[in-house]
Enzyme design. Structure first.
Site, mmCIF file in Angstrom:
data_model
loop_
_atom_site.group_PDB
_atom_site.id
_atom_site.type_symbol
_atom_site.label_atom_id
_atom_site.label_comp_id
_atom_site.label_asym_id
_atom_site.label_seq_id
_atom_site.Cartn_x
_atom_site.Cartn_y
_atom_site.Cartn_z
ATOM 1 N N LYS A 104 17.650 51.398 -15.762
ATOM 2 C CA LYS A 104 17.997 51.179 -14.356
ATOM 3 C C LYS A 104 16.793 50.745 -13.516
ATOM 4 C CE LYS A 104 22.126 52.340 -15.562
ATOM 5 N NZ LYS A 104 21.952 53.031 -16.840
ATOM 6 N N TYR A 140 24.588 57.000 -24.718
ATOM 7 C CA TYR A 140 24.525 55.547 -24.897
ATOM 8 C C TYR A 140 23.872 55.130 -26.219
ATOM 9 C CZ TYR A 140 25.497 55.381 -19.865
ATOM 10 O OH TYR A 140 26.066 55.531 -18.633
ATOM 11 N N TYR A 151 33.727 58.870 -23.077
ATOM 12 C CA TYR A 151 32.421 58.672 -22.446
ATOM 13 C C TYR A 151 31.675 60.010 -22.451
ATOM 14 C CZ TYR A 151 28.840 58.205 -18.894
ATOM 15 O OH TYR A 151 27.641 58.233 -18.243
HETATM 16 C C1 PLP Z 1 23.082 53.137 -17.710
HETATM 17 C C2 PLP Z 1 22.636 53.196 -19.112
HETATM 18 C C3 PLP Z 1 23.062 52.247 -20.060
HETATM 19 C C4 PLP Z 1 24.107 51.207 -19.758
HETATM 20 O O1 PLP Z 1 23.667 50.152 -18.964
HETATM 21 P P1 PLP Z 1 24.742 49.321 -18.120
HETATM 22 O O2 PLP Z 1 23.973 48.283 -17.441
HETATM 23 O O3 PLP Z 1 25.388 50.303 -17.194
HETATM 24 O O4 PLP Z 1 25.756 48.761 -19.066
HETATM 25 C C5 PLP Z 1 22.558 52.307 -21.336
HETATM 26 N N1 PLP Z 1 21.692 53.282 -21.694
HETATM 27 C C6 PLP Z 1 21.291 54.231 -20.843
HETATM 28 C C7 PLP Z 1 20.376 55.279 -21.346
HETATM 29 C C8 PLP Z 1 21.740 54.216 -19.521
HETATM 30 O O5 PLP Z 1 21.318 55.176 -18.679
#
Ligand code: PLP
Length: 388
Positions: A61, A338, A312
């Protein structure tokens, strides 16, 4: 490693939040030989977006926020919610209880001298509902860090409305009534019009690192990255499209790199994700000098839905195994929401011959796993401590 962006792209305002050097790319030699491929021999590498910034819990982010901060710092933001004029005092965002995004937004807000409100939804995903220790889940991991960083944490019950109003809108209105100017960043920063630019820039960083690693005659033919809210993969698609354009203008044709977005949640249907990713890629494309509509098509959007697991925020057994393998083979710690699912997907593509079938070379192929961070959530998933 230094790289230059084309002029249109270079002119876009950016507030650096990352280290001045690229986030590292390194091979995963033990895992690659454990997966034992030949014809072609596939080497997996990792790009460490979890080592990209000095700010708390580095992850993907921060790159997105680099292009959003100039708007937040402006006296006339172009991309705030309607009705909230003036220089922002408070950044407001939302996510799941163990959201990484809200941590990164809070860190940035604090670092630029603003307040942060983190709205955490108890109803998002299955992390909380399947947790065997709910009070720990609500207090440890990213929640603990959000509080340490000084976020105003608002936890919302599933389906909560405040007198029939959208709870986010009512928090924004509450802040305004206190004389503050809230600035809204949507979940994952993906719906923000500037949200895709960070990973479009990252594509140029990866291309420069390829030159360094392979000396100009190799590239990462396959890249695996999480697709959650979608602008990470969307931004990468736009950035690599622009790089292909530049290569073609210089008379260089190489097999295009394939960015595989590994979808990490079964909540939304394929069309929803594909439509969003295409939109984010096109919107970023328009800003960096492409003609989004014309240059980027659905053929560029490759999402893999086979590794979504059960919900999720819930670690299914196969993703848990991938998380264990990565830890025990490479001492690389993944996150339960993720990157464990992405690693599972990448290993599947390697082991099941899916890369071999499509790859341009029968000798050697290099593939990149993009580690987007998120490990701070692990302590809230305290039962994830062993693999069989
Ligand atoms: C937010 C996030 C993602 C996903 O990214 P997006 O742009 O929302 O698809 C992947 N890995 C981690 C660790 C995240 O915090």
């Amino acid at each position: 490693m230094a790289f230059t962006l084309p002029e249109t792209f270079a002119k876009l305002p950016r507030h650096p939040l990352s280290y001045p050097h690229s986030s590292p790319i390194h091979p995963l030699p033990t895992l690659s030989s454990f997966l034992r491929t030949s014809n072609p021999k596939i080497t997996l590498f990792a790009k460490r977006e979890d080592h990209s910034s000095p700010l708390a819990c580095a992850g993907n982010k921060y790159r997105k926020l680099e292009y959003i901060v100039p708007d937040i710092l402006s006296s006339k933001p172009q991309h705030n919610e309607p009705g909230y004029d003036g220089t922002p005092t408070t950044v407001v965002t939302e996510g799941a209880i163990q959201s990484n995004h809200t941590i990164q937004v809070t860190s940035v807000a604090k670092q630029i001298g603003l307040e942060a409100v983190a709205i955490l939804h108890k109803g998002t995903g299955g992390g909380l509902s399947t947790s065997t220790d709910k009070s720990a889940f609500l207090r440890t991991g990213n929640v603990q860090i959000a509080r340490l960083l000084g976020a105003d944490v608002r936890m919302l019950e599933p389906g909560s409305t405040s007198g029939g109003r959208d709870p986010v809108a009512s928090i924004m209105a509450e802040l305004k009534a206190q004389g503050k100017v809230p600035y809204w960043i949507p979940s994952g920063a993906s719906l923000h019009p500037l949200g895709g630019l960070g990973y479009a820039r990252c594509a140029f960083e990866i291309a420069a690192q390829e030159k360094e690693i392979f000396g100009g005659n190799g590239r990462f033919e396959y890249m695996f990255v999480a697709c959650g809210s979608g602008s990470t993969v969307g931004g990468l698609i736009a950035g690599f499209k622009l790089l292909d354009r530049i290569d073609a203008n210089n008379g260089m044709t190489k097999p295009p790199r394939k960015v595989i977005g590994v979808v990490i949640s079964p909540t939304k249907p394929r069309e929803w994700h594909e439509g969003r990713v295409l939109n984010f890629a096109r919107r970023a494309g328009d800003l960096i000098g492409l003609d989004g509509e014309k240059d980027i098509t659905m053929d560029d959007v490759r999402l893999d839905f086979r590794f979504v697991g059960t919900a999720y925020g819930v670690l299914d057994p196969q993703s848990r195994e991938a998380l264990g393998l990565m830890a025990q083979q490479e001492a690389v710690v993944l996150d339960p929401v993720y990157t464990a699912k992405v690693a599972r997907g990448a290993m599947h593509w390697v082991q099941e011959g899916e890369i071999a079938r499509e790859a341009s070379s029968k000798d050697e192929v290099n593939a990149l796993f993009i580690h987007t961070g998120g490990q701070a959530a692990l302590s809230a998933y305290a039962d994830v401590d062993q693999v069989e």
